[in-house]
Design a protein around this motif. Structure first.
Motif: not given
Length: 287
Positions: A198-211
């Motif tokens: 599975a491919l994981y990426t930090p959710a937007l509520n974790q502080g990352c830019i909405a790239g």
């Protein structure tokens, strides 16, 4: 050396031309946002996504006239500036900064936007890179997260300090943690981790830019039948992951080769990179 030009509120000026005073709100308060885009083959790639994000960001910051920054505006301003700088037919980094006009202290006198377009010629990308990125975790400062943390804001101290750490220890990139110690993003990129199919990426509520490229890669992965999970991700996963890669609008997908003694594969990132090269949201392509 030829003069390099920028677009300041619709006027083409040399980049070394003085355009605002010490009272400028972008300088004093970081009161603005920006977009960084890739221009290639005569157009900005994924322009609609950049416009959507910019307009939504302007509205959230209560900046007026967000509708002005539409497709017609972007194409006209970009084409004019690229011609002026003799970059036709090149790969170009386009940067648009939008900031609040006027003086005032924390309470603005105006909500009208000013803007600056800049362009920079890019080298042609190396195909099939044999060596990926060597990365580390930046832990000296953590990124706070909240309702504004997904904006591409002029407030960038966390990235400046992370960049100094990267430079000091000669890493290719560093990963930033959020205030709770979970993975947030890389210095100039979003991050993806491939683990247990599975491919994981930090959710937007974790502080990352909405790239923008984050969004595109998630769509490509879905089309390839790869499960994508937006989640709260412990940095401990880096010790067990099969792959890690970084994504942004300029570089596309960059695979990570190593973190400390851990080495990674690049099978999934290569598949996604190959699809990205020709990916389109037109009816005849992409989806």
């Amino acid at each position: 050396m030829p003069t390099h030009y920028m677009n300041y509120n619709g006027t083409l000026l040399p980049e070394d031309h003085t355009i605002f005073s010490a009272n400028n709100r972008a300088f004093r308060y970081g009161d603005g946002i920006f977009e960084t885009m890739l221009y290639k083959d005569g157009e900005i790639r994924f322009l609609d996504f950049h416009i959507e994000r910019l307009q939504q960001s302007m509205q959230r910051l209560e900046l007026e006239s967000s509708g002005k920054f539409d497709t017609y505006f972007f194409k006209g301003a970009t084409d004019e500036l690229i011609r002026k700088n003799n970059m036709l037919g090149q790969r170009v980094r386009v940067r648009l900064a939008v900031f609040r006009e006027g003086d005032g202290l924390y309470t603005p006198d105006s909500n009208r936007p000013n803007y600056i377009f800049q362009v920079q010629r890019l080298e042609e990308p190396q195909r099939d890179k044999k060596n990926g990125l060597i990365i580390d975790l930046y832990t000296e400062n953590k990124k706070p997260f909240g309702d504004l943390s997904d904006l591409k804001s002029n407030n960038a101290l966390i990235y400046v300090l992370a960049g100094l750490y990267k430079k000091k220890f000669d890493y290719d990139d560093v990963l930033i943690l959020n205030q709770e110690g979970f993975l947030c993003e890389a210095l100039t990129s979003n991050i993806f981790v491939y683990f247990e199919k599975a491919l994981y990426t930090p959710a937007l509520n974790q502080g990352c830019i909405a790239g923008v490229m984050r969004r595109v890669v998630m769509d490509i992965a879905e089309a390839e039948g790869i499960q994508v999970i937006e989640a709260q991700i412990s940095p401990e996963i880096m010790k067990k992951a099969d792959e890690i890669f970084c994504t942004n609008a300029i570089q596309g997908i960059q695979w990570v080769m190593g973190y400390k003694q851990k080495r990674y594969f690049n099978k999934i990132s290569r598949i996604l990179q190959d699809r990205l090269a020709t990916w389109s949201y037109d009816k005849e392509g992409g989806l």
